[in-house]
Scaffold this active site. Structure first.
Site, short mmCIF file in Angstrom:
data_model
loop_
_atom_site.label_atom_id
_atom_site.label_comp_id
_atom_site.label_asym_id
_atom_site.label_seq_id
_atom_site.Cartn_x
_atom_site.Cartn_y
_atom_site.Cartn_z
N HIS A 174 54.81 74.07 128.06
CA HIS A 174 55.58 74.46 126.88
C HIS A 174 56.49 75.62 127.27
O HIS A 174 55.98 76.65 127.74
CB HIS A 174 54.65 74.90 125.74
CG HIS A 174 53.70 73.85 125.27
ND1 HIS A 174 52.55 73.54 125.95
CD2 HIS A 174 53.74 73.04 124.18
CE1 HIS A 174 51.90 72.58 125.30
NE2 HIS A 174 52.59 72.27 124.22
N HIS A 176 60.13 65.47 119.96
CA HIS A 176 58.75 65.94 119.74
C HIS A 176 58.50 66.19 118.25
O HIS A 176 57.68 67.05 117.90
CB HIS A 176 58.49 67.20 120.57
CG HIS A 176 57.04 67.56 120.71
ND1 HIS A 176 56.06 66.62 121.02
CD2 HIS A 176 56.39 68.75 120.59
CE1 HIS A 176 54.89 67.23 121.09
NE2 HIS A 176 55.06 68.52 120.82
N ASP A 211 57.36 70.81 126.27
CA ASP A 211 57.25 70.47 124.85
C ASP A 211 57.62 71.66 123.96
O ASP A 211 57.44 72.82 124.32
CB ASP A 211 55.80 70.08 124.50
CG ASP A 211 55.47 68.66 124.89
OD1 ASP A 211 56.25 68.05 125.65
OD2 ASP A 211 54.42 68.17 124.46
N HIS A 214 56.20 69.21 114.08
CA HIS A 214 54.96 69.16 114.86
C HIS A 214 53.75 68.77 114.00
O HIS A 214 52.61 69.14 114.31
CB HIS A 214 54.69 70.50 115.55
CG HIS A 214 53.89 70.37 116.81
ND1 HIS A 214 52.53 70.53 116.85
CD2 HIS A 214 54.25 70.08 118.08
CE1 HIS A 214 52.07 70.37 118.08
NE2 HIS A 214 53.11 70.08 118.86
#
Length: 264
Positions: free
Chosen positions: A220, A126, A75, A130
């Site tokens: 990540h 994504h 991510d 965010h």
């Protein structure tokens, strides 16, 4: 190496904690998650094997109904360490799914986004900045997702079909907008919480303790401790008999339906 009985107990605890956190994110939103096994079962009898093809150049499909599959996902990239991560994945012939962040990532590293796609990994969404989608109005959710869709398409020539909501938080509004944009929502079964540590050994330990068949690993590629942990994670899970797949491979011959939420 961990003792088998201890590893199983710890793995169960990690998996339960991950599941509990996701249930809290989904509580009261009317969203009913679909497991990979259910996705495959819903497509029983289908002759379409395209979605099961390997992403590492193999012509042989992966049947995750019979194979112990696991999906490695990253991510909030790409970042400065993503090219090295791609080198590792290429060397070890492991496909992954990348949920890319738009602002300061997709727009900063377009050549890395193109490389991710060119090397057969799954490119996914994504959001742009965010933001927690459940805190937004529908038009704001649409903006967060569609802007990233457009940026990725401009670079790769294709629009993603998968997205991951930040913190796994979704609701009916997010699901409706995702459906309109052709995006299925993908959650996870184990996370190393690598945003909270730079200890690569700890990241590796957390993943290995929570790994399970039909699992989706959340990491990540923007944190310093993560990419160094990946080779050990891959080697150990291969030794345990896991086959690495992308998220679409995990669901095949089923296909991720826009708006639906998928979680092991």
């Amino acid at each position: 190496m961990f003792r088998t009985d201890t590893r199983k107990r710890r793995g169960s605890a990690v998996a339960l904690l991950a599941a509990a956190s996701l249930m809290l994110a989904l509580t009261g939103c009317g969203v009913d998650p679909i497991t990979p096994a259910d996705a495959r079962g819903n497509a029983a009898g289908s002759d379409d094997k395209q979605g099961a093809q390997g992403a590492t150049g193999s012509a042989e499909p992966v049947d995750c109904a019979r194979t112990k599959c696991i999906a490695l996902t990253f991510d909030a990239g790409p970042g400065k360490d993503t090219p090295h991560l791609l080198d590792v994945l290429k060397e070890k012939k492991v496909p992954a799914t990348f949920f890319l962040l738009g602002k300061k990532h997709v727009d900063r590293y377009p050549e890395v986004v193109k490389r991710i796609a060119d090397e057969g990994h799954e490119v996914a969404n994504h959001t742009w900045t965010h933001r927690i989608l459940t805190d937004l109005e529908a038009d704001e959710v649409r903006g967060e997702l569609s802007r990233t869709q457009d940026a990725i398409e401009k670079i790769t020539g294709s629009r993603p079909t998968l997205m991951r909501p930040p913190q796994g938080r979704t609701d009916d509004t997010v699901s409706e907008v995702s459906r309109d944009l052709g995006l299925a929502q993908i959650l996870w079964s184990v996370t190393a919480k690598d945003y909270s540590t730079t200890d690569s050994q700890l990241i590796q330990k957390r993943v290995l303790e929570g790994a399970q068949g039909d699992g989706i690993i959340l990491l990540h590629d923007i944190y310093d401790g993560t990419v160094p942990a990946v080779p050990g994670i891959i080697d150990e899970l291969k030794d345990r008999g896991f086959t690495f797949v992308t998220v679409p491979q995990l669901l095949a011959p089923g296909k991720a339906e826009p708006g639906a939420v998928y979680r092991p």
